[in-house]
Scaffold this active site. Structure first.
Site, mmCIF file in Angstrom:
data_model
loop_
_atom_site.group_PDB
_atom_site.id
_atom_site.type_symbol
_atom_site.label_atom_id
_atom_site.label_comp_id
_atom_site.label_asym_id
_atom_site.label_seq_id
_atom_site.Cartn_x
_atom_site.Cartn_y
_atom_site.Cartn_z
ATOM 1 N N ASP A 62 0.883 -1.159 0.000
ATOM 2 C CA ASP A 62 0.000 0.000 0.000
ATOM 3 C C ASP A 62 0.925 1.214 0.000
ATOM 4 O O ASP A 62 2.057 1.122 0.454
ATOM 5 C CB ASP A 62 -0.869 -0.016 1.257
ATOM 6 C CG ASP A 62 -1.729 1.233 1.377
ATOM 7 O OD1 ASP A 62 -2.390 1.586 0.386
ATOM 8 O OD2 ASP A 62 -1.711 1.856 2.457
ATOM 9 N N ASP A 260 -1.190 -0.499 6.272
ATOM 10 C CA ASP A 260 -1.277 0.054 7.622
ATOM 11 C C ASP A 260 -2.654 0.579 8.000
ATOM 12 O O ASP A 260 -2.927 0.810 9.166
ATOM 13 C CB ASP A 260 -0.266 1.195 7.797
ATOM 14 C CG ASP A 260 -0.647 2.432 6.987
ATOM 15 O OD1 ASP A 260 -1.241 2.262 5.903
ATOM 16 O OD2 ASP A 260 -0.351 3.554 7.440
ATOM 17 N N ASP A 264 -6.971 -1.493 4.556
ATOM 18 C CA ASP A 264 -6.095 -2.578 4.105
ATOM 19 C C ASP A 264 -6.412 -3.909 4.782
ATOM 20 O O ASP A 264 -5.869 -4.942 4.392
ATOM 21 C CB ASP A 264 -4.624 -2.218 4.390
ATOM 22 C CG ASP A 264 -4.186 -0.980 3.634
ATOM 23 O OD1 ASP A 264 -4.639 -0.804 2.487
ATOM 24 O OD2 ASP A 264 -3.403 -0.187 4.179
#
Length: 367
Positions: A62, A260, A264
């Site tokens: 990410d 994080d 996600d």
């Protein structure tokens, strides 16, 4: 031969065949690997995840908080029909109850104490933004997806950066297509080193998934020389992309996802190995992840992979040592070439050697 000779050989055979060396040293090797990882601030939730990490083939990141700094900085304010200070105040109040990095950065830029009594009916819309009632008026603060979801017109921006648009669906003097706050964030200083470190370990594919604008995502991917980048994704879209990447990897290869945020969590659960940031990461991400980086340092990913591979090497060494010595002694013992002292060494001695070898997993300073 006397019956006592065969009794002695049978007892010798029994002592040699005791599986202590295997059943103690192999779990101990994984415990040592988990302990070694914890020494550098990497929490591994189970030995199966440590084993899977050693076979990592694809790493998916990410963007925010992993490859780029989790904190933004307000770079431009574009008010229409009001002053910049008023727009920033309104944005800060709208984002008051959110802990998203964009929200925190806007509140930091505002810098003044927020009167919570002015804010009510706050709704955080995952992947879109925030809706709140401020001074009795509904305010939307979010990205282009939120504007499209609410059928609100907006003027696309070609500038590179993250755009937070503010609109009041009921209409007001400042409610214009150009009203927005633009934020920027830089790549984590070690990000390029993180990618090169993974490639040196034989990771064949490194890519990035982000809900950010296409221009922003491609700029970061270009700076870090990533293999692939997918932009403007909702949480469900990220899961779909990971599903397709899982089909592309080899049968024994593993896919690791690093994230994080609360958005996600579904992807962390779906990936073969979910890696979350433990310091600034959301509780949902930490709960869903298999491995947690306690200090949010992505450099620890490469070190964790090295630890897992070292751990597996030691496990295989112990298996070969224990089985090799035992089978050799069993064959010799059947012909009477091994006495009880040698049998005890083949059992307890090999176990002690295997345990001492397993303890090497704790030493990670040179990795």
């Amino acid at each position: 031969q006397p019956f006592s000779t065969w009794i002695y050989r049978a007892l010798t055979f029994l002592v040699i065949s005791c599986p202590c060396a295997l059943v103690i040293s192999i779990p101990l090797s994984f415990f040592g690997g988990i302990g070694g990882a914890s020494k550098i601030g990497v929490l591994v939730k189970g030995s199966n995840y440590l084993e899977a990490l050693a076979n990592t083939e694809v790493v998916v990141f990410d963007k925010t908080g992993t490859l780029t700094k989790g904190s933004f900085a307000v770079s431009e304010i574009h008010p229409v029909g009001m002053e910049e200070a008023q727009l920033l105040e309104l944005a800060a109040y709208a984002e008051d109850y959110s802990n998203h990095p964009i929200s925190l950065s806007i509140k930091n830029a505002y810098g003044e104490k927020i009167d919570n009594s002015r804010v009510s009916d706050v709704q955080e819309i995952a992947g879109h933004g925030v809706q709140a009632v401020i001074d009795g008026k509904t305010i939307l603060a979010g990205n282009t997806k939120l504007m499209e979801k609410e059928h609100i017109k907006y003027t696309p921006s070609s500038a590179v950066g993250t755009i937070a648009r503010l609109r009041a669906p009921g209409g007001c003097p400042w409610d214009r297509e150009q009203t927005h706050v633009r934020l920027k964030k830089a790549c984590i200083e070690e990000a390029a080193e993180v990618i090169s470190g993974l490639r040196s370990l034989g990771i064949t594919h490194v890519c990035m998934l982000t809900g950010d604008a296409d221009a922003v995502g491609k700029k970061v991917a270009g700076q870090l020389h990533l293999d692939q980048v997918y932009t403007e994704l909702l949480p469900a879209d990220k899961v779909d992309r990971v599903e397709s990447l899982l089909k592309q990897k080899s049968e024994k290869g593993m896919l690791a996802f690093v994230g994080d945020g609360i958005n996600d969590a579904p992807v962390l659960s779906r990936a073969d190995i979910g890696i979350a940031m433990g310091a600034m990461g959301s509780d949902a991400a930490i709960e869903a992840a298999d491995i947690v980086l306690m200090d949010d340092d992505p450099m620890k990913i490469s070190k964790a992979i090295k630890i897992s591979r070292k751990c597996l090497r030691i496990v295989y060494q112990n298996i070969v040592l224990a089985l090799g010595v035992k089978f050799a002694c069993l064959i010799l013992g059947a012909f009477g070439e091994v006495n009880m002292y040698m049998a005890i060494f083949a059992d307890v001695g090999v176990m002690i050697i295997a345990v001492l070898n397993a303890i090497r997993c704790l030493f990670v300073k040179k990795l």
